[in-house]
Design an enzyme around this catalytic site. Structure first.
Site, PDB file in Angstrom:
ATOM      1  CG  LEU A 231      -8.514  -1.468  -2.537  1.00 16.29           C
ATOM      2  CD1 LEU A 231      -9.867  -0.785  -2.688  1.00 16.29           C
ATOM      3  CD2 LEU A 231      -8.267  -2.421  -3.696  1.00 16.29           C
ATOM      4  CB  ILE A 232      -4.798   3.001   1.716  1.00 12.98           C
ATOM      5  CG1 ILE A 232      -3.584   3.898   1.965  1.00 12.98           C
ATOM      6  CG2 ILE A 232      -5.328   2.370   3.009  1.00 12.98           C
ATOM      7  CD1 ILE A 232      -3.930   5.216   2.631  1.00 12.98           C
TER       8      ILE A 232
ATOM      9  CE  LYS B 253      -1.904  -4.685  -7.379  1.00 12.82           C
ATOM     10  NZ  LYS B 253      -1.501  -3.850  -8.514  1.00 12.82           N
TER      11      LYS B 253
ATOM     12  N   GLY C  11      -4.450   3.241  -6.515  1.00 13.14           N
ATOM     13  CA  GLY C  11      -3.374   4.154  -6.898  1.00 13.14           C
ATOM     14  C   GLY C  11      -2.655   3.738  -8.155  1.00 13.14           C
TER      15      GLY C  11
ATOM     16  CD  GLN D  41       0.025  -0.033 -11.418  1.00 16.22           C
ATOM     17  OE1 GLN D  41       0.366   1.057 -11.875  1.00 16.22           O
ATOM     18  NE2 GLN D  41       0.173  -0.332 -10.127  1.00 16.22           N
TER      19      GLN D  41
ATOM     20  CB  CYS E   7       3.613  11.885  19.920  1.00 16.68           C
ATOM     21  SG  CYS E   7       2.587  10.662  20.759  1.00 16.68           S
TER      22      CYS E   7
END
Length: 483
Positions: free
Chosen positions: A185-186, A267, A289, A298, A457
Protein backbone atom coordinates in the site's frame (compact mmCIF):
# COMPACT_ATOMS: atom_id res chain seq x y z
CA UNK A 1 36.63 -8.12 -17.90
CA UNK A 2 35.23 -10.42 -15.25
CA UNK A 3 33.07 -9.86 -12.18
CA UNK A 4 32.50 -12.45 -9.46
CA UNK A 5 29.14 -12.05 -7.76
CA UNK A 6 29.13 -13.28 -4.16
CA UNK A 7 25.93 -14.66 -2.68
CA UNK A 8 24.15 -13.05 0.27
CA UNK A 9 25.33 -15.13 3.28
CA UNK A 10 21.82 -16.25 4.27
CA UNK A 11 21.56 -18.01 0.90
CA UNK A 12 24.64 -20.10 1.65
CA UNK A 13 23.18 -21.58 4.86
CA UNK A 14 20.03 -22.87 3.18
CA UNK A 15 19.55 -26.57 2.45
CA UNK A 16 21.03 -27.76 -0.85
CA UNK A 17 17.72 -27.80 -2.78
CA UNK A 18 16.73 -24.34 -1.52
CA UNK A 19 20.20 -22.90 -2.13
CA UNK A 20 20.20 -24.34 -5.65
CA UNK A 21 16.81 -22.73 -6.30
CA UNK A 22 17.97 -19.34 -4.97
CA UNK A 23 21.17 -19.37 -7.05
CA UNK A 24 19.21 -20.32 -10.17
CA UNK A 25 16.76 -17.48 -9.57
CA UNK A 26 19.54 -14.96 -8.92
CA UNK A 27 21.35 -16.01 -12.09
CA UNK A 28 18.12 -15.58 -14.07
CA UNK A 29 17.50 -12.13 -12.57
CA UNK A 30 21.05 -11.00 -13.37
CA UNK A 31 20.72 -12.21 -16.95
CA UNK A 32 17.41 -10.38 -17.46
CA UNK A 33 18.75 -7.09 -16.20
CA UNK A 34 22.17 -7.20 -17.87
CA UNK A 35 20.62 -8.23 -21.17
CA UNK A 36 19.07 -4.76 -21.33
CA UNK A 37 22.59 -3.32 -21.24
CA UNK A 38 24.10 -5.69 -23.83
CA UNK A 39 23.17 -9.12 -25.17
CA UNK A 40 26.82 -10.23 -25.23
CA UNK A 41 27.33 -10.17 -21.45
CA UNK A 42 27.76 -13.75 -20.26
CA UNK A 43 26.36 -14.88 -16.89
CA UNK A 44 27.56 -18.22 -15.49
CA UNK A 45 26.03 -19.64 -12.33
CA UNK A 46 27.97 -21.84 -9.91
CA UNK A 47 27.35 -23.31 -6.48
CA UNK A 48 29.01 -20.55 -4.46
CA UNK A 49 29.18 -17.62 -6.88
CA UNK A 50 28.02 -16.23 -10.20
CA UNK A 51 30.47 -15.04 -12.83
CA UNK A 52 29.75 -12.14 -15.18
CA UNK A 53 32.02 -11.91 -18.22
CA UNK A 54 32.29 -8.83 -20.43
CA UNK A 55 34.05 -9.10 -23.79
CA UNK A 56 36.93 -6.63 -24.02
CA UNK A 57 34.97 -4.41 -26.40
CA UNK A 58 32.33 -3.88 -23.71
CA UNK A 59 34.80 -2.48 -21.15
CA UNK A 60 33.43 1.08 -21.62
CA UNK A 61 30.04 -0.02 -20.21
CA UNK A 62 31.50 -1.80 -17.18
CA UNK A 63 30.30 1.04 -14.95
CA UNK A 64 26.71 0.45 -16.04
CA UNK A 65 27.12 -3.27 -15.32
CA UNK A 66 28.45 -2.60 -11.81
CA UNK A 67 25.66 -0.11 -11.11
CA UNK A 68 23.04 -2.67 -12.16
CA UNK A 69 24.60 -5.49 -10.11
CA UNK A 70 24.75 -3.31 -6.98
CA UNK A 71 20.96 -2.95 -7.10
CA UNK A 72 19.95 -6.61 -7.61
CA UNK A 73 18.62 -8.27 -4.43
CA UNK A 74 20.50 -11.41 -3.38
CA UNK A 75 24.04 -10.12 -3.99
CA UNK A 76 26.42 -9.60 -1.07
CA UNK A 77 29.26 -8.03 -3.03
CA UNK A 78 30.76 -7.83 -6.50
CA UNK A 79 34.45 -8.42 -7.16
CA UNK A 80 36.11 -7.01 -10.26
CA UNK A 81 38.85 -9.51 -11.04
CA UNK A 82 41.39 -10.58 -13.60
CA UNK A 83 41.49 -14.34 -14.15
CA UNK A 84 44.74 -16.23 -14.72
CA UNK A 85 46.21 -19.68 -14.70
CA UNK A 86 49.37 -19.96 -12.62
CA UNK A 87 52.43 -22.21 -12.50
CA UNK A 88 54.04 -21.47 -9.14
CA UNK A 89 54.40 -18.82 -6.44
CA UNK A 90 56.73 -16.76 -8.61
CA UNK A 91 54.07 -16.65 -11.32
CA UNK A 92 51.44 -15.54 -8.79
CA UNK A 93 53.79 -12.81 -7.53
CA UNK A 94 54.51 -11.52 -11.05
CA UNK A 95 50.84 -11.34 -12.01
CA UNK A 96 49.91 -9.68 -8.71
CA UNK A 97 52.72 -7.13 -9.02
CA UNK A 98 51.57 -6.12 -12.51
CA UNK A 99 48.23 -4.97 -11.09
CA UNK A 100 48.99 -3.83 -7.52
CA UNK A 101 52.40 -2.15 -7.86
CA UNK A 102 51.01 1.38 -8.46
CA UNK A 103 48.35 0.91 -5.77
CA UNK A 104 50.80 0.10 -2.95
CA UNK A 105 53.54 2.59 -3.81
CA UNK A 106 54.37 4.52 -0.64
CA UNK A 107 51.65 2.74 1.36
CA UNK A 108 51.42 0.00 3.92
CA UNK A 109 49.80 -3.18 2.66
CA UNK A 110 48.89 -6.76 3.45
CA UNK A 111 48.19 -9.77 1.22
CA UNK A 112 45.03 -11.80 1.86
CA UNK A 113 44.38 -15.08 0.05
CA UNK A 114 41.25 -17.22 -0.13
CA UNK A 115 41.71 -20.72 -1.47
CA UNK A 116 39.36 -23.49 -2.64
CA UNK A 117 40.29 -26.89 -4.03
CA UNK A 118 43.14 -29.32 -3.42
CA UNK A 119 46.64 -27.83 -3.25
CA UNK A 120 49.95 -28.79 -1.66
CA UNK A 121 50.23 -25.36 -0.03
CA UNK A 122 48.26 -23.22 2.40
CA UNK A 123 46.78 -19.78 1.90
CA UNK A 124 49.24 -18.36 4.42
CA UNK A 125 52.14 -19.71 2.34
CA UNK A 126 51.00 -17.63 -0.62
CA UNK A 127 50.40 -14.58 1.56
CA UNK A 128 53.93 -14.65 2.98
CA UNK A 129 55.62 -15.26 -0.38
CA UNK A 130 53.67 -12.64 -2.35
CA UNK A 131 53.81 -10.12 0.50
CA UNK A 132 57.57 -10.48 0.85
CA UNK A 133 58.04 -10.28 -2.92
CA UNK A 134 55.97 -7.11 -3.24
CA UNK A 135 57.87 -5.49 -0.38
CA UNK A 136 61.19 -6.31 -2.06
CA UNK A 137 60.27 -5.56 -5.69
CA UNK A 138 58.00 -2.52 -5.38
CA UNK A 139 57.94 0.82 -3.59
CA UNK A 140 55.44 -0.40 -1.03
CA UNK A 141 56.14 1.21 2.32
CA UNK A 142 55.80 -1.81 4.59
CA UNK A 143 53.66 -4.81 5.44
CA UNK A 144 51.04 -4.04 8.10
CA UNK A 145 48.98 -7.01 9.24
CA UNK A 146 46.55 -5.00 11.40
CA UNK A 147 45.80 -1.61 9.79
CA UNK A 148 47.07 -1.67 6.20
CA UNK A 149 46.28 1.14 3.79
CA UNK A 150 45.89 -1.36 0.95
CA UNK A 151 44.67 -4.96 1.08
CA UNK A 152 46.00 -7.07 -1.79
CA UNK A 153 43.24 -9.62 -2.38
CA UNK A 154 43.74 -12.92 -4.20
CA UNK A 155 41.54 -15.98 -4.66
CA UNK A 156 42.87 -19.35 -5.77
CA UNK A 157 40.31 -21.86 -6.97
CA UNK A 158 41.79 -25.11 -8.20
CA UNK A 159 44.11 -24.07 -11.06
CA UNK A 160 42.73 -20.55 -11.42
CA UNK A 161 44.10 -17.36 -9.87
CA UNK A 162 41.75 -14.41 -9.40
CA UNK A 163 43.36 -11.06 -8.65
CA UNK A 164 40.75 -8.78 -7.11
CA UNK A 165 41.06 -5.23 -8.40
CA UNK A 166 37.94 -3.70 -6.83
CA UNK A 167 35.14 -4.70 -4.52
CA UNK A 168 31.61 -3.25 -4.61
CA UNK A 169 28.97 -3.79 -1.96
CA UNK A 170 25.72 -5.38 -3.08
CA UNK A 171 22.17 -4.96 -1.85
CA UNK A 172 22.01 -8.19 0.17
CA UNK A 173 18.68 -9.92 0.70
CA UNK A 174 17.18 -12.68 -1.41
CA UNK A 175 16.58 -12.83 -5.17
CA UNK A 176 13.18 -11.53 -6.24
CA UNK A 177 11.09 -14.49 -7.36
CA UNK A 178 12.60 -16.89 -4.83
CA UNK A 179 9.93 -16.06 -2.24
CA UNK A 180 6.27 -15.09 -2.31
CA UNK A 181 4.45 -12.07 -3.73
CA UNK A 182 3.07 -9.14 -1.72
CA UNK A 183 0.90 -6.08 -2.33
CA UNK A 184 2.33 -2.83 -0.97
CA UNK A 185 0.00 0.00 0.00
CA UNK A 186 1.99 2.95 -1.31
CA UNK A 187 1.27 6.63 -0.69
CA UNK A 188 4.57 7.97 -2.02
CA UNK A 189 5.87 9.26 1.33
CA UNK A 190 8.97 8.21 3.25
CA UNK A 191 7.38 5.25 5.00
CA UNK A 192 5.62 3.44 2.16
CA UNK A 193 8.53 3.82 -0.27
CA UNK A 194 11.04 2.45 2.25
CA UNK A 195 8.78 -0.46 3.24
CA UNK A 196 8.29 -1.32 -0.45
CA UNK A 197 12.05 -1.24 -0.99
CA UNK A 198 12.65 -3.52 2.00
CA UNK A 199 10.23 -6.17 0.73
CA UNK A 200 11.85 -6.09 -2.71
CA UNK A 201 15.28 -6.37 -1.11
CA UNK A 202 14.08 -9.38 0.87
CA UNK A 203 13.14 -11.15 -2.36
CA UNK A 204 9.38 -10.54 -2.32
CA UNK A 205 7.85 -9.62 -5.65
CA UNK A 206 6.10 -6.37 -4.73
CA UNK A 207 3.03 -5.01 -6.50
CA UNK A 208 1.82 -1.48 -5.74
CA UNK A 209 -1.65 -0.45 -4.54
CA UNK A 210 -2.43 3.26 -4.41
CA UNK A 211 -5.51 4.80 -2.77
CA UNK A 212 -6.13 8.08 -4.53
CA UNK A 213 -7.17 10.64 -1.93
CA UNK A 214 -5.65 13.73 -3.51
CA UNK A 215 -6.52 13.89 -7.19
CA UNK A 216 -4.39 13.52 -10.31
CA UNK A 217 -1.32 15.38 -9.03
CA UNK A 218 -0.96 12.97 -6.10
CA UNK A 219 -1.46 9.98 -8.37
CA UNK A 220 1.18 11.18 -10.80
CA UNK A 221 3.68 11.61 -7.96
CA UNK A 222 3.05 8.12 -6.58
CA UNK A 223 3.33 6.57 -10.03
CA UNK A 224 6.66 8.31 -10.53
CA UNK A 225 8.19 7.06 -7.29
CA UNK A 226 6.77 3.54 -7.78
CA UNK A 227 8.30 3.36 -11.23
CA UNK A 228 11.60 4.60 -9.81
CA UNK A 229 11.62 1.92 -7.11
CA UNK A 230 10.79 -0.84 -9.57
CA UNK A 231 13.36 0.25 -12.16
CA UNK A 232 16.15 0.44 -9.59
CA UNK A 233 15.45 -2.54 -7.34
CA UNK A 234 12.82 -4.84 -8.79
CA UNK A 235 12.89 -4.77 -12.57
CA UNK A 236 13.73 -8.47 -12.95
CA UNK A 237 9.98 -9.15 -12.57
CA UNK A 238 6.97 -7.33 -13.95
CA UNK A 239 4.49 -6.04 -11.37
CA UNK A 240 1.19 -4.18 -11.40
CA UNK A 241 0.27 -0.69 -10.21
CA UNK A 242 -3.32 -0.65 -8.97
CA UNK A 243 -5.16 2.61 -8.38
CA UNK A 244 -8.30 2.62 -6.23
CA UNK A 245 -10.26 5.91 -6.28
CA UNK A 246 -10.90 6.72 -2.61
CA UNK A 247 -12.17 10.31 -2.70
CA UNK A 248 -15.81 9.22 -2.29
CA UNK A 249 -14.85 6.83 0.51
CA UNK A 250 -13.21 9.71 2.37
CA UNK A 251 -16.28 11.88 1.75
CA UNK A 252 -18.53 9.16 3.18
CA UNK A 253 -16.30 8.83 6.25
CA UNK A 254 -16.43 12.60 6.81
CA UNK A 255 -20.22 12.48 6.60
CA UNK A 256 -20.91 9.34 8.64
CA UNK A 257 -18.10 8.75 11.16
CA UNK A 258 -17.26 10.62 14.37
CA UNK A 259 -14.14 12.75 13.89
CA UNK A 260 -12.14 10.93 16.56
CA UNK A 261 -12.56 7.56 14.83
CA UNK A 262 -11.96 8.66 11.23
CA UNK A 263 -8.30 7.67 10.96
CA UNK A 264 -8.86 4.12 12.17
CA UNK A 265 -11.96 3.68 9.99
CA UNK A 266 -10.10 4.95 6.91
CA UNK A 267 -7.28 2.43 7.46
CA UNK A 268 -9.84 -0.35 7.90
CA UNK A 269 -11.51 0.62 4.63
CA UNK A 270 -8.13 0.53 2.90
CA UNK A 271 -7.36 -2.93 4.27
CA UNK A 272 -10.78 -4.17 3.15
CA UNK A 273 -10.18 -2.90 -0.38
CA UNK A 274 -6.56 -4.07 -0.55
CA UNK A 275 -7.54 -7.52 0.70
CA UNK A 276 -9.98 -7.85 -2.21
CA UNK A 277 -7.23 -6.91 -4.65
CA UNK A 278 -4.82 -9.36 -3.00
CA UNK A 279 -7.40 -12.12 -3.12
CA UNK A 280 -7.95 -11.59 -6.85
CA UNK A 281 -4.18 -11.69 -7.42
CA UNK A 282 -3.65 -14.77 -5.19
CA UNK A 283 -1.39 -12.69 -2.93
CA UNK A 284 -0.96 -13.80 0.68
CA UNK A 285 0.19 -10.59 2.37
CA UNK A 286 -0.22 -6.82 2.37
CA UNK A 287 2.62 -4.40 3.16
CA UNK A 288 2.25 -1.05 4.90
CA UNK A 289 4.70 1.61 6.04
CA UNK A 290 3.35 1.85 9.57
CA UNK A 291 5.68 2.22 12.56
CA UNK A 292 4.50 1.80 16.14
CA UNK A 293 3.25 5.09 17.65
CA UNK A 294 4.54 7.26 14.80
CA UNK A 295 1.03 8.74 14.39
CA UNK A 296 -2.20 8.32 16.30
CA UNK A 297 -3.57 5.50 14.15
CA UNK A 298 -0.40 3.44 14.72
CA UNK A 299 -0.63 2.63 18.42
CA UNK A 300 -0.68 -1.09 19.11
CA UNK A 301 -4.32 -0.82 20.17
CA UNK A 302 -5.32 0.90 16.94
CA UNK A 303 -3.26 -1.40 14.76
CA UNK A 304 -4.95 -4.39 16.36
CA UNK A 305 -8.40 -2.93 15.62
CA UNK A 306 -7.34 -2.06 12.06
CA UNK A 307 -5.98 -5.55 11.38
CA UNK A 308 -9.11 -7.25 12.72
CA UNK A 309 -10.98 -6.19 9.61
CA UNK A 310 -9.11 -8.68 7.40
CA UNK A 311 -7.79 -12.23 7.46
CA UNK A 312 -5.00 -11.25 5.06
CA UNK A 313 -1.55 -11.10 6.67
CA UNK A 314 -0.31 -7.51 7.09
CA UNK A 315 3.48 -7.01 7.03
CA UNK A 316 5.02 -3.87 8.53
CA UNK A 317 8.77 -3.79 7.76
CA UNK A 318 9.19 -0.45 9.58
CA UNK A 319 7.30 -1.42 12.71
CA UNK A 320 10.11 -0.55 15.18
CA UNK A 321 12.04 2.00 13.12
CA UNK A 322 12.43 5.64 14.15
CA UNK A 323 11.55 8.35 11.63
CA UNK A 324 15.18 9.54 11.23
CA UNK A 325 16.20 5.97 10.39
CA UNK A 326 13.43 5.73 7.79
CA UNK A 327 14.44 9.05 6.25
CA UNK A 328 18.09 7.92 6.17
CA UNK A 329 17.18 4.78 4.21
CA UNK A 330 14.98 6.88 1.94
CA UNK A 331 17.96 9.10 1.15
CA UNK A 332 20.18 6.07 0.49
CA UNK A 333 17.75 4.48 -1.97
CA UNK A 334 16.88 7.74 -3.73
CA UNK A 335 13.25 8.27 -2.69
CA UNK A 336 13.82 11.12 -0.23
CA UNK A 337 13.36 13.86 -2.82
CA UNK A 338 10.12 12.29 -4.00
CA UNK A 339 8.79 11.94 -0.47
CA UNK A 340 9.64 15.50 0.58
CA UNK A 341 7.32 16.89 -2.09
CA UNK A 342 4.57 14.28 -1.69
CA UNK A 343 1.45 15.44 0.17
CA UNK A 344 0.32 13.28 3.09
CA UNK A 345 -3.44 13.01 2.78
CA UNK A 346 -4.14 10.27 5.31
CA UNK A 347 -3.54 12.50 8.30
CA UNK A 348 -5.83 15.38 7.39
CA UNK A 349 -9.25 13.87 7.96
CA UNK A 350 -9.13 13.21 11.74
CA UNK A 351 -9.64 15.86 14.38
CA UNK A 352 -8.41 14.88 17.88
CA UNK A 353 -8.01 11.23 16.80
CA UNK A 354 -8.30 8.35 19.22
CA UNK A 355 -5.18 6.43 20.19
CA UNK A 356 -7.14 3.62 21.89
CA UNK A 357 -9.89 2.60 19.52
CA UNK A 358 -12.43 0.07 20.75
CA UNK A 359 -13.64 -2.49 18.26
CA UNK A 360 -17.27 -2.31 19.33
CA UNK A 361 -17.29 1.49 19.00
CA UNK A 362 -15.63 1.32 15.57
CA UNK A 363 -18.23 -1.25 14.51
CA UNK A 364 -21.04 1.11 15.54
CA UNK A 365 -19.45 3.96 13.59
CA UNK A 366 -19.13 1.74 10.51
CA UNK A 367 -22.80 0.80 10.69
CA UNK A 368 -23.56 4.34 9.52
CA UNK A 369 -21.13 4.02 6.61
CA UNK A 370 -22.61 3.26 3.17
CA UNK A 371 -20.52 0.27 2.06
CA UNK A 372 -21.84 0.63 -1.48
CA UNK A 373 -19.38 3.52 -1.78
CA UNK A 374 -16.48 1.23 -0.85
CA UNK A 375 -17.73 -1.49 -3.20
CA UNK A 376 -17.86 1.07 -6.03
CA UNK A 377 -14.29 2.19 -5.32
CA UNK A 378 -13.04 -1.40 -5.43
CA UNK A 379 -15.02 -2.02 -8.61
CA UNK A 380 -13.42 1.04 -10.25
CA UNK A 381 -9.84 -0.03 -9.52
CA UNK A 382 -7.46 0.46 -12.44
CA UNK A 383 -4.56 -1.87 -13.21
CA UNK A 384 -1.52 -0.99 -15.29
CA UNK A 385 1.81 -2.76 -15.74
CA UNK A 386 4.46 -0.79 -13.85
CA UNK A 387 6.65 -0.33 -16.93
CA UNK A 388 3.69 1.37 -18.66
CA UNK A 389 2.55 3.34 -15.62
CA UNK A 390 3.53 6.77 -16.90
CA UNK A 391 2.02 6.05 -20.32
CA UNK A 392 -1.33 5.71 -18.55
CA UNK A 393 -1.23 9.29 -17.25
CA UNK A 394 -3.71 11.42 -19.16
CA UNK A 395 -2.21 14.77 -20.08
CA UNK A 396 -4.45 17.79 -20.09
CA UNK A 397 -2.81 19.74 -22.90
CA UNK A 398 -0.93 18.89 -26.08
CA UNK A 399 2.61 20.27 -26.10
CA UNK A 400 5.02 20.97 -28.90
CA UNK A 401 8.05 18.71 -29.30
CA UNK A 402 11.29 20.43 -30.35
CA UNK A 403 14.12 18.44 -31.91
CA UNK A 404 16.47 21.37 -32.63
CA UNK A 405 16.37 24.12 -30.02
CA UNK A 406 16.84 27.76 -30.90
CA UNK A 407 19.95 29.43 -29.54
CA UNK A 408 17.94 31.34 -26.91
CA UNK A 409 16.03 28.28 -25.65
CA UNK A 410 16.79 27.15 -22.10
CA UNK A 411 16.83 23.39 -21.56
CA UNK A 412 15.50 22.14 -18.21
CA UNK A 413 16.80 18.65 -17.40
CA UNK A 414 14.05 17.23 -15.16
CA UNK A 415 15.57 13.78 -14.62
CA UNK A 416 16.34 12.40 -11.16
CA UNK A 417 19.76 13.74 -10.03
CA UNK A 418 21.27 10.23 -10.07
CA UNK A 419 20.25 9.70 -13.70
CA UNK A 420 21.39 13.18 -14.75
CA UNK A 421 24.78 12.60 -13.13
CA UNK A 422 25.17 9.17 -14.72
CA UNK A 423 24.22 10.34 -18.23
CA UNK A 424 24.79 14.10 -18.38
CA UNK A 425 23.14 16.10 -21.13
CA UNK A 426 25.58 18.07 -23.30
CA UNK A 427 24.51 20.89 -25.61
CA UNK A 428 26.88 23.41 -27.19
CA UNK A 429 24.67 26.44 -27.72
CA UNK A 430 22.04 26.31 -25.00
CA UNK A 431 21.86 26.99 -21.28
CA UNK A 432 20.96 23.84 -19.31
CA UNK A 433 19.16 24.05 -15.97
CA UNK A 434 18.78 21.07 -13.64
CA UNK A 435 15.40 20.99 -11.89
CA UNK A 436 14.27 17.45 -10.91
CA UNK A 437 10.66 16.80 -11.86
CA UNK A 438 9.63 16.54 -8.21
CA UNK A 439 10.74 20.18 -7.69
CA UNK A 440 9.49 21.54 -10.99
CA UNK A 441 6.03 22.69 -9.90
CA UNK A 442 7.41 24.59 -6.91
CA UNK A 443 10.00 26.43 -9.01
CA UNK A 444 7.93 27.45 -12.03
CA UNK A 445 7.28 30.91 -10.56
CA UNK A 446 11.04 31.55 -10.75
CA UNK A 447 11.09 31.09 -14.54
CA UNK A 448 11.53 34.11 -16.81
CA UNK A 449 8.28 34.44 -18.78
CA UNK A 450 10.15 36.15 -21.62
CA UNK A 451 12.19 33.01 -22.32
CA UNK A 452 11.22 29.68 -23.89
CA UNK A 453 11.94 26.57 -21.81
CA UNK A 454 12.28 23.01 -23.13
CA UNK A 455 11.84 20.17 -20.64
CA UNK A 456 14.07 17.15 -21.14
CA UNK A 457 14.03 13.55 -19.91
CA UNK A 458 15.49 10.47 -21.55
CA UNK A 459 12.25 8.83 -22.76
CA UNK A 460 10.20 11.98 -23.12
CA UNK A 461 7.23 10.70 -21.13
CA UNK A 462 7.91 12.65 -17.94
CA UNK A 463 8.80 15.85 -19.79
CA UNK A 464 5.60 15.74 -21.88
CA UNK A 465 3.54 15.07 -18.76
CA UNK A 466 4.93 18.03 -16.83
CA UNK A 467 4.97 20.38 -19.82
CA UNK A 468 1.33 19.51 -20.40
CA UNK A 469 0.35 20.33 -16.84
CA UNK A 470 2.35 23.56 -16.89
CA UNK A 471 0.60 24.56 -20.11
CA UNK A 472 -2.71 23.87 -18.42
CA UNK A 473 -1.58 26.28 -15.67
CA UNK A 474 -0.92 28.98 -18.26
CA UNK A 475 2.80 28.47 -18.92
CA UNK A 476 2.68 28.54 -22.71
CA UNK A 477 6.45 29.13 -22.90
CA UNK A 478 7.23 25.57 -21.74
CA UNK A 479 7.74 22.93 -24.46
CA UNK A 480 9.50 19.55 -24.71
CA UNK A 481 13.00 18.87 -26.02
CA UNK A 482 13.38 15.56 -27.84
CA UNK A 483 17.03 15.42 -28.83
Amino acid sequence: MKFIVKLFPEITIKSKPVRRQFVKQLKSNIRKILKRIDDNIEVIGQWDKIEVDLPVELTPISGDVVDALKRIPGIANILQVTEHTYEDFDDILTKTRDIYEPMIAGKTFVVRVKRAGKHDFKSTDVERYVGGGLLKLTEGKSVDLRNPEVVVKLEIRDEKLYIIEKRYEGLGGFPIGSLDTVLSLISGGFDSTVSSYLTMRRGLRTHFCFFNLGGSAHEIGVKQVSLYLWERYGSSHKVQFITIPFEEVVAEILKSVHHSQMGVVLKRMMLRAASEVAKNMSIQALVTGESVAQVSSQTLTNLSVIDSVTDTLVLRPLVTMDKPEIIRISAEIGTEDFAKTMPEYCGVISDRPTTRAKLDKIAREEERFDFAVLDKAVEDQVWVSIDKVMDSVVTVEDVELVSTPSIDDVIIDIRHPDEAERKPLHLTNNEIMHIPFFELMSKTLELDLSKRYLLYCEKGTMSQLHASHLKGEGFNNVLVYRG
